[in-house]
Design an enzyme around this catalytic site. Structure first.
Site, PDB file in Angstrom:
ATOM      1  NE  ARG A 188       5.004  45.942  31.423  1.00  0.00           N
ATOM      2  CZ  ARG A 188       5.979  45.329  30.794  1.00  0.00           C
ATOM      3  NH1 ARG A 188       6.328  44.107  31.146  1.00  0.00           N
ATOM      4  NH2 ARG A 188       6.602  45.917  29.793  1.00  0.00           N
TER       5      ARG A 188
ATOM      6  CE  LYS B 105     -10.025  57.194  45.118  1.00  0.00           C
ATOM      7  NZ  LYS B 105     -10.669  58.467  45.531  1.00  0.00           N
TER       8      LYS B 105
ATOM      9  CD  GLU C 221     -11.971  60.636  56.437  1.00  0.00           C
ATOM     10  OE1 GLU C 221     -12.977  60.061  55.977  1.00  0.00           O
ATOM     11  OE2 GLU C 221     -11.424  61.593  55.860  1.00  0.00           O
TER      12      GLU C 221
ATOM     13  CD  GLU D 141     -13.523  58.839  43.761  1.00  0.00           C
ATOM     14  OE1 GLU D 141     -13.903  59.566  44.673  1.00  0.00           O
ATOM     15  OE2 GLU D 141     -12.327  58.757  43.403  1.00  0.00           O
TER      16      GLU D 141
ATOM     17  NE  ARG E  73     -12.842  54.564  46.206  1.00  0.00           N
ATOM     18  CZ  ARG E  73     -11.756  53.811  46.029  1.00  0.00           C
ATOM     19  NH1 ARG E  73     -11.754  52.873  45.112  1.00  0.00           N
ATOM     20  NH2 ARG E  73     -10.686  53.995  46.760  1.00  0.00           N
TER      21      ARG E  73
ATOM     22  CG  ASN F  93     -14.819  62.669  47.737  1.00  0.00           C
ATOM     23  OD1 ASN F  93     -13.659  62.808  48.111  1.00  0.00           O
ATOM     24  ND2 ASN F  93     -15.139  61.996  46.641  1.00  0.00           N
TER      25      ASN F  93
ATOM     26  CG  HIS G 125     -13.350  64.678  52.141  1.00  0.00           C
ATOM     27  ND1 HIS G 125     -14.177  64.033  53.036  1.00  0.00           N
ATOM     28  CD2 HIS G 125     -12.115  64.131  52.318  1.00  0.00           C
ATOM     29  CE1 HIS G 125     -13.479  63.133  53.715  1.00  0.00           C
ATOM     30  NE2 HIS G 125     -12.226  63.183  53.305  1.00  0.00           N
TER      31      HIS G 125
ATOM     32  CG  HIS H  33     -10.111  68.249  50.076  1.00  0.00           C
ATOM     33  ND1 HIS H  33     -10.713  67.464  49.110  1.00  0.00           N
ATOM     34  CD2 HIS H  33      -9.455  67.387  50.886  1.00  0.00           C
ATOM     35  CE1 HIS H  33     -10.428  66.192  49.327  1.00  0.00           C
ATOM     36  NE2 HIS H  33      -9.664  66.124  50.399  1.00  0.00           N
TER      37      HIS H  33
ATOM     38  CG  HIS I  84      -7.447  64.945  55.676  1.00  0.00           C
ATOM     39  ND1 HIS I  84      -7.830  65.609  54.527  1.00  0.00           N
ATOM     40  CD2 HIS I  84      -8.221  63.824  55.743  1.00  0.00           C
ATOM     41  CE1 HIS I  84      -8.785  64.924  53.925  1.00  0.00           C
ATOM     42  NE2 HIS I  84      -9.039  63.847  54.636  1.00  0.00           N
TER      43      HIS I  84
END
Length: 353
Positions: free
Chosen positions: A104, A126, A168, A222, A226, A230, A233, A237, A252
């Protein structure tokens, strides 16, 4: 080489820690590995277990999860143990997820070895696994104890991958008024044997990562600001997905760099500021593959499935200038099909290419 980890000086291990499980990718710089091994052993008296893994996106396949959990079981890791990853973003995603569900929640820390992971993937908590042929469908929020950046790990990274991660870096500079253009200008050329260059790269990557950390700290799950991370992106993407099924997939960062160049084009249409130095920096630092770029008709159907969308609307981060963004910006189909060809024409006509 810089003092390797100095983990006792920069990071404090939890007082109840009973073991360190150090999982690192194969093929990393031998000098870095040995220096870090010694530094880790000197930083604590608890057992140091070392596990070598093959990195890359295959680590994030659902079929790979049992082997990670089995390695935790074999080394008798508990909730008081700490897993330390040393690898790229796929490793921090996968191992972070496995640690988050083990007992956990077992603590994790990251030493990223790619430019992309140093400034982006390893930060923010994340975690992710791919599922049913789709990327990052499963995941948790599991903040690391720390992320340690050292440019020495970039020595074994292919040049294309190292440059890809700089997209980035540019994104964070565009978003953060503290960084801005000053963070990018006079960026030193890579030289793995020049200690001054390694220190400069390390410091600048830290500063870029700190910009992301500030945003994540304000909005850890997010629900607001946040989402501005992106930037670039929505296009990125879609471009990445478009080329993924070809014989020449884009990295990427390369796809995001194209998305950022589109964001700069859109900002230039409504701003009197001169963004040409930024555009030149991206073109120089993150060169794109020499292929025909996709059309608006090819990109739009992919963009409609972007995970940031809501109520059937394609949403993007609109960049207006250094540290000035609008989120969410609704992108209309007809508007995109008009502006994307104009952007492509401007890129073809640019004397800076």
């Amino acid at each position: 080489m810089n003092p390797p980890l100095q983990i006792a000086a920069f990071h404090s291990w939890p007082s109840d820690m009973d073991a360190i499980f150090w999982i690192h990718e194969e093929g990393l710089d031998d000098n870095c590995l040995e220096a870090y091994r010694k530094a880790l052993q000197e930083s604590t008296s608890v057992p140091l277990n070392i596990f070598v893994a093959t990195g890359g996106e295959k680590m994030k396949s659902w079929d790979h999860l049992p082997s990670l959990l089995q390695s935790f079981s074999q080394h008798r890791l508990s909730r008081h143990s700490v897993v330390l990853t040393t690898g790229g973003g796929a490793m921090s995603d996968a191992v972070g997820f496995a640690a988050s569900i083990w007992k956990r929640g077992m603590r994790v820390a990251h030493v990223p070895t790619t430019a992309l992971a140093m400034v982006d993937a390893a930060w923010g908590g994340k975690t992710a696994f791919n599922y049913d042929g789709k990327k990052n469908q499963l995941g948790t929020f599991h903040a690391p104890l720390f992320v340690h950046i050292d440019a020495c790990w970039l020595n074994t990274l292919p040049e294309r991958h190292r440059r890809s991660g700089l997209a980035e870096v540019a994104k964070h500079a565009m978003l953060d008024p503290i960084l801005g253009w000053n963070h990018l200008k006079d960026w030193p050329d890579w030289s793995p044997t020049d200690q001054d260059v390694l220190r400069t790269w390390t410091d600048r990557m830290k500063d870029s990562a700190e910009a992301k950390r500030r945003i994540v700290e304000e909005d850890p799950f997010e629900t607001g600001r946040r989402a501005t991370l992106n930037l670039g992106h929505t296009i990125g993407h879609a471009v990445e997905a478009h080329f993924s099924a070809t014989d020449a997939p884009w990295l990427h960062g390369e796809a995001v760099a194209l998305g950022l160049r589109f964001a700069i084009f859109m900002a230039s249409e409504s701003s009197s500021d001169d963004f040409q130095p930024l555009k030149d920096w991206l073109q120089r630092q993150v060169p794109l593959p020499s292929v025909v770029w996709p059309s608006a008709n090819e990109l739009w159907p992919i963009m409609t499935h972007d995970k940031k969308n809501s109520l059937g609307e394609v949403r993007e981060v609109h960049w207006k200038g250094w540290g000035d963004v609008v989120w969410p910006q609704i992108l209309e189909k007809d508007a995109f099909k008009a502006t994307w060809p104009a952007f492509l024409r401007s890129e073809m006509e640019s004397p800076h290419l």
